[in-house]
Motif scaffolding. Sequence first.
Motif, PDB file in Angstrom:
ATOM      1  N   UNK A  32       0.821  -1.178   0.000  1.00 26.99           N
ATOM      2  CA  UNK A  32       0.000   0.000   0.000  1.00 26.99           C
ATOM      3  C   UNK A  32       0.882   1.265   0.000  1.00 26.99           C
ATOM      4  N   UNK A  33       1.896   1.301   0.842  1.00 24.44           N
ATOM      5  CA  UNK A  33       2.811   2.447   0.875  1.00 24.44           C
ATOM      6  C   UNK A  33       3.562   2.577  -0.449  1.00 24.44           C
ATOM      7  N   UNK A  34       3.803   1.430  -0.981  1.00 23.43           N
ATOM      8  CA  UNK A  34       4.532   1.418  -2.224  1.00 23.43           C
ATOM      9  C   UNK A  34       3.699   2.050  -3.344  1.00 23.43           C
ATOM     10  N   UNK A  35       2.403   1.736  -3.441  1.00 21.46           N
ATOM     11  CA  UNK A  35       1.516   2.313  -4.432  1.00 21.46           C
ATOM     12  C   UNK A  35       1.363   3.810  -4.203  1.00 21.46           C
ATOM     13  N   UNK A  36       1.256   4.216  -2.968  1.00 21.23           N
ATOM     14  CA  UNK A  36       1.121   5.632  -2.618  1.00 21.23           C
ATOM     15  C   UNK A  36       2.389   6.403  -3.006  1.00 21.23           C
ATOM     16  N   UNK A  37       3.558   5.827  -2.768  1.00 22.59           N
ATOM     17  CA  UNK A  37       4.828   6.451  -3.126  1.00 22.59           C
ATOM     18  C   UNK A  37       4.943   6.602  -4.648  1.00 22.59           C
ATOM     19  N   UNK A  38       4.567   5.539  -5.413  1.00 23.43           N
ATOM     20  CA  UNK A  38       4.600   5.634  -6.875  1.00 23.43           C
ATOM     21  C   UNK A  38       3.613   6.671  -7.384  1.00 23.43           C
ATOM     22  N   UNK A  39       2.466   6.789  -6.750  1.00 25.51           N
ATOM     23  CA  UNK A  39       1.460   7.772  -7.138  1.00 25.51           C
ATOM     24  C   UNK A  39       1.987   9.190  -6.912  1.00 25.51           C
ATOM     25  N   UNK A  40       2.632   9.447  -5.787  1.00 25.21           N
ATOM     26  CA  UNK A  40       3.203  10.766  -5.492  1.00 25.21           C
ATOM     27  C   UNK A  40       4.342  11.068  -6.468  1.00 25.21           C
TER      28      UNK A  40
END
Length: 190
Positions: free
Chosen positions: A1-9
């Motif tokens: 989940x953090x990984x998807x959020x980081x890629x989105x940012x």
Amino acid sequence: MWRKLLFLVMGGVFALFVYNSYIKEPDDFKVPDFDEKVETDNMRYNIGDRYKIDARNMTEKSKDDVTVFEGAKAFFSGVRLKGKTATVDKYKNMILTGGILGKSKFGVDFNTEAIKYDDSTKRFSSTSKFRAKQAVNKLSLEGDNFEAPENFDVITLNGHVKIVYDTITITCDKGVYDRPNKTIKLFDYI
């Protein structure tokens, strides 16, 4: 989940970078106007190889290509000048104003209100009252205007010329003092 959020940012930052760098019209960047002049105190300024000016204050105005000196002393190969204000243009011509006192290397002391030096002809001239005195020869010259070469060898006076030699006084409209030949030529209404 953090990984998807980081890629989105990171994708959003990259998209913002691409938009600002390549897509968005650039803003018109304007340099603010300011008075382009440089001021210096107590300095010596070499004007090419012709002459030097010592001044209490110097102001360079780059828009006009003019340098203004306050409390100026100008040193040429054959003459020294002192006045209140000297203005030098981009062609190395000088106008010295304000109670000019001068001395040539041949012992001629003179004064006038304004004097101009033309670098292309290497001549001095003045349209204000000119007075010169050479104490060694007991000679005094006076005229409404004058012209002389850089070394003050030949002084040409025009308008209400008065020449005093010892106890002899002569007036005329034009006089030429030729120091090397030790002659004075007088013209018109002697």
